[in-house]
Scaffold this motif. Structure first.
Motif, PDB file in Angstrom:
ATOM      1  N   ILE A 208      52.074  35.472   0.977  1.00 43.03           N
ATOM      2  CA  ILE A 208      52.404  34.067   0.716  1.00 43.03           C
ATOM      3  C   ILE A 208      51.582  33.158   1.626  1.00 43.03           C
ATOM      4  CG2 ILE A 208      54.192  32.304   0.989  1.00 43.03           C
ATOM      5  CD1 ILE A 208      56.230  34.302  -0.001  1.00 43.03           C
ATOM      6  N   LYS A 209      51.479  33.529   2.874  1.00 37.89           N
ATOM      7  CA  LYS A 209      50.796  32.700   3.869  1.00 37.89           C
ATOM      8  C   LYS A 209      49.311  32.561   3.589  1.00 37.89           C
ATOM      9  CE  LYS A 209      49.849  32.518   8.850  1.00 37.89           C
ATOM     10  NZ  LYS A 209      50.050  33.238  10.157  1.00 37.89           N
ATOM     11  N   ASN A 210      48.656  33.650   3.188  1.00 38.24           N
ATOM     12  CA  ASN A 210      47.196  33.650   3.152  1.00 38.24           C
ATOM     13  C   ASN A 210      46.562  33.746   1.774  1.00 38.24           C
ATOM     14  OD1 ASN A 210      46.963  33.465   5.992  1.00 38.24           O
ATOM     15  ND2 ASN A 210      47.339  35.660   6.188  1.00 38.24           N
ATOM     16  N   HIS A 211      47.246  34.300   0.806  1.00 44.12           N
ATOM     17  CA  HIS A 211      46.641  34.469  -0.517  1.00 44.12           C
ATOM     18  C   HIS A 211      46.762  33.214  -1.389  1.00 44.12           C
ATOM     19  CE1 HIS A 211      45.852  38.827  -0.274  1.00 44.12           C
ATOM     20  NE2 HIS A 211      45.239  38.688  -1.428  1.00 44.12           N
ATOM     21  N   TYR A 255      54.861  38.876 -10.952  1.00 39.57           N
ATOM     22  CA  TYR A 255      55.685  40.085 -11.038  1.00 39.57           C
ATOM     23  C   TYR A 255      56.114  40.536  -9.638  1.00 39.57           C
ATOM     24  CZ  TYR A 255      57.006  44.720 -12.962  1.00 39.57           C
ATOM     25  OH  TYR A 255      57.673  45.850 -13.353  1.00 39.57           O
ATOM     26  N   GLY A 256      55.166  40.534  -8.707  1.00 40.70           N
ATOM     27  CA  GLY A 256      55.435  41.048  -7.373  1.00 40.70           C
ATOM     28  C   GLY A 256      56.494  40.260  -6.626  1.00 40.70           C
ATOM     29  N   PHE A 257      56.432  38.933  -6.689  1.00 40.10           N
ATOM     30  CA  PHE A 257      57.424  38.144  -5.965  1.00 40.10           C
ATOM     31  C   PHE A 257      58.769  38.125  -6.682  1.00 40.10           C
ATOM     32  CE2 PHE A 257      53.594  36.671  -3.815  1.00 40.10           C
ATOM     33  CZ  PHE A 257      54.008  36.860  -2.510  1.00 40.10           C
ATOM     34  N   THR A 258      58.763  38.314  -7.990  1.00 38.18           N
ATOM     35  CA  THR A 258      60.023  38.476  -8.704  1.00 38.18           C
ATOM     36  C   THR A 258      60.732  39.740  -8.247  1.00 38.18           C
ATOM     37  OG1 THR A 258      59.194  37.282 -10.644  1.00 38.18           O
ATOM     38  CG2 THR A 258      61.086  38.713 -10.976  1.00 38.18           C
ATOM     39  N   HIS A 265      66.902  39.246  -2.273  1.00 38.63           N
ATOM     40  CA  HIS A 265      67.662  38.011  -2.514  1.00 38.63           C
ATOM     41  C   HIS A 265      67.239  36.889  -1.563  1.00 38.63           C
ATOM     42  CE1 HIS A 265      70.142  40.086  -5.406  1.00 38.63           C
ATOM     43  NE2 HIS A 265      70.403  41.017  -4.521  1.00 38.63           N
ATOM     44  N   ASN A 266      66.015  36.973  -1.076  1.00 38.80           N
ATOM     45  CA  ASN A 266      65.455  35.920  -0.228  1.00 38.80           C
ATOM     46  C   ASN A 266      64.969  34.788  -1.137  1.00 38.80           C
ATOM     47  OD1 ASN A 266      63.898  34.243   1.390  1.00 38.80           O
ATOM     48  ND2 ASN A 266      63.012  35.914   2.569  1.00 38.80           N
ATOM     49  N   PRO A 267      65.538  33.591  -1.018  1.00 38.94           N
ATOM     50  CA  PRO A 267      65.162  32.505  -1.929  1.00 38.94           C
ATOM     51  C   PRO A 267      63.700  32.087  -1.820  1.00 38.94           C
ATOM     52  CG  PRO A 267      66.552  31.684  -0.144  1.00 38.94           C
ATOM     53  CD  PRO A 267      66.596  33.181  -0.068  1.00 38.94           C
ATOM     54  N   VAL A 268      63.059  32.430  -0.722  1.00 35.34           N
ATOM     55  CA  VAL A 268      61.627  32.127  -0.581  1.00 35.34           C
ATOM     56  C   VAL A 268      60.826  32.830  -1.673  1.00 35.34           C
ATOM     57  CG1 VAL A 268      59.585  32.454   0.888  1.00 35.34           C
ATOM     58  CG2 VAL A 268      61.740  31.652   1.886  1.00 35.34           C
ATOM     59  N   GLN A 271      61.465  31.160  -5.123  1.00 34.95           N
ATOM     60  CA  GLN A 271      60.705  29.915  -5.225  1.00 34.95           C
ATOM     61  C   GLN A 271      59.222  30.197  -5.440  1.00 34.95           C
ATOM     62  OE1 GLN A 271      60.632  27.379  -1.710  1.00 34.95           O
ATOM     63  NE2 GLN A 271      60.587  25.553  -3.003  1.00 34.95           N
ATOM     64  N   GLN A 272      58.711  31.227  -4.755  1.00 37.79           N
ATOM     65  CA  GLN A 272      57.301  31.577  -4.936  1.00 37.79           C
ATOM     66  C   GLN A 272      57.033  32.010  -6.375  1.00 37.79           C
ATOM     67  OE1 GLN A 272      55.071  31.089  -2.641  1.00 37.79           O
ATOM     68  NE2 GLN A 272      53.255  32.134  -3.439  1.00 37.79           N
ATOM     69  N   ALA A 273      57.897  32.848  -6.914  1.00 38.78           N
ATOM     70  CA  ALA A 273      57.726  33.300  -8.288  1.00 38.78           C
ATOM     71  C   ALA A 273      57.797  32.125  -9.263  1.00 38.78           C
ATOM     72  CB  ALA A 273      58.785  34.349  -8.634  1.00 38.78           C
ATOM     73  N   GLU A 274      58.743  31.226  -9.050  1.00 40.21           N
ATOM     74  CA  GLU A 274      58.866  30.062  -9.928  1.00 40.21           C
ATOM     75  C   GLU A 274      57.625  29.174  -9.857  1.00 40.21           C
ATOM     76  OE1 GLU A 274      63.681  29.329 -10.075  1.00 40.21           O
ATOM     77  OE2 GLU A 274      62.545  28.516  -8.391  1.00 40.21           O
ATOM     78  N   ASN A 275      57.086  29.007  -8.673  1.00 38.76           N
ATOM     79  CA  ASN A 275      55.894  28.174  -8.517  1.00 38.76           C
ATOM     80  C   ASN A 275      54.663  28.825  -9.143  1.00 38.76           C
ATOM     81  OD1 ASN A 275      56.965  25.903  -7.191  1.00 38.76           O
ATOM     82  ND2 ASN A 275      56.944  26.953  -5.230  1.00 38.76           N
TER      83      ASN A 275
END
Length: 407
Positions: A208-211, A255-258, A265-268, A271-275
């Motif tokens: 999340i931080k770098n890609h 797929y990966g963040f889903t 169950h980390n909301p981060v 949110q990443q998957a939704e974005n």
């Protein structure tokens, strides 16, 4: 404006759903094609190397290309056979899957690849999920132990490739690696050892931080300094350009963040998957049928090949994401639209394509490799998406973990 565009796109998706009648037609076709591929594979072995045993793609001349078990795509065909068993409850498919699954067990100790999730989890992992055979469990756990040997705690990632592009890479990590984290989450559930879980979430957090760019598109490759953990390069290997959005890479991230949200169950991660979904499905270069060109930013798009595999991966991810998100109805409608498009416009004819299900995938366009051909992982995620769609229609959990065949 972006919200409005998403709403309009999803409203359009609702008008072209993938009906149960469509679903019921695809699986008999898939079973027929699997038998064709099994026969074609046996025939192709006559001219292949002794260790080339598993189908991967069609070559430009139409021949079936076989691979060895160390190829990253080796787990998809046995996975397809297990999906057919899951759908039909017919033990013949389990029996057909077992020999190919056994071949993959040799890779549980392969420290030279980050793709043990694709290779072992998609084959042996599906076998364990559906049979609860303790032997398969042991293989999955050992593969996870092998995979975490590639983790660098200073960087916070699992190394992807060991080869060095132009002598410039020190520790390359690709977005595809998000898909291999499922193996690690499963190993923690099977053993109670949180080491695997911690490696998985650390890798996800670093990704999340770098890609990711501010618009939630992903770079393909991030190269790190293994001594300091610093980012050295942000670039591509299979995309159009370093700053472009390679279509399959965006689907891998979705797929990966889903799956990371499913396991933590980390909301981060939700949110990443939704974005990521928002980036993909509001992209102005997304075709109306939701089957993307191989890269969203390639020039002269109308003359560029599509990537059915990226569409199938995204559809499967969206079905699961729909069970977590407040936008669930919209995500499911979009996945239905993708399946409808694949079924009507990209599916092979019976007895054609050496048994493949989907046409028009693109593997590595810059290398002119696997361009606009059937590729085995497109079929895998197509079948997985179909199974998930069916389970949602039946009001069941999107993933079946109950097992069918008790050994």
């Amino acid at each position: 404006m972006r919200k409005l565009t998403l709403s309009l796109l999803l409203a359009t998706a609702c008008t072209a759903t993938f009906a149960q009648s469509d679903y019921k037609a695809v699986f008999p076709f898939a079973a027929h094609q699997a038998d064709v591929m099994l026969k074609e594979t046996e025939a192709a072995k006559a001219s292949a190397k002794p260790n080339e045993l598993i189908p991967r793609n069609l070559q430009p001349n139409g021949d079936l290309h076989l691979i060895n078990t160390a190829d990253w795509c080796s787990g998809f065909f046995p996975g397809n056979l297990w999906f057919l068993y899951e759908q039909t409850s017919d033990k013949q498919w389990a029996e057909k899957a077992k020999p190919y699954t056994t071949l993959l067990e040799a890779e549980q100790n392969n420290k030279g690849t980050h793709d043990l999730g694709f290779m072992v989890y998609n084959s042996v992992g599906n076998a364990y999920r559906l049979t609860h055979d303790a032997h398969y469990k042991d293989v999955v756990v050992q593969a996870a132990k092998t995979l975490i040997t590639r983790f660098n705690p200073t960087i916070g990632c699992i190394r992807s490739w060991d080869w060095n592009k132009d002598g410039t890479w020190k520790f390359p990590v690709i977005i595809d690696n998000m898909m291999n984290l499922e193996l690690l989450f499963e190993a923690t559930k099977l053993t109670g050892d949180s080491t695997f879980y911690k490696v998985a979430i650390t890798h996800a957090n670093t990704t999340i931080k770098n890609h990711y760019r501010p618009n939630y598109s992903s770079f393909h490759v991030i190269d790190y300094d293994p001594e300091t953990g610093a980012v050295r390069h942000k670039q591509t290997a299979q995309g159009f350009a370093d700053g472009s959005a390679w279509a399959r890479g965006q689907a891998w991230g979705l797929y990966g963040f889903t799956l990371c949200y499913r396991e933590t169950h980390n909301p981060v991660y939700l949110q990443q998957a939704e974005n990521i979904a928002k980036f993909i499905f509001t992209n102005p270069n997304m075709p109306a049928d939701l089957v993307p060109y191989w890269d969203y930013d390639a020039t002269d798009l109308k003359n560029q090949p599509r990537d059915a595999s990226a569409a199938a991966i995204a559809a499967s991810a969206l079905y699961e994401l729909s069970t977590f998100s407040k936008n669930g109805k919209q995500y499911k409608a979009t996945a239905d639209k993708i399946l409808s498009s694949l079924h009507k416009g990209y599916q092979a004819k019976p007895d054609s394509a050496r048994g493949f299900l989907l046409l028009h995938s693109t593997g590595h366009k810059p290398a002119n490799s696997e361009v606009d051909v059937p590729i085995i992982y497109a079929d895998y995620y197509y079948l997985e998406a179909l199974l998930r769609q069916k389970r949602l229609a039946e009001k069941k959990p999107v993933i079946n973990t109950t097992g069918k065949l008790k050994n």
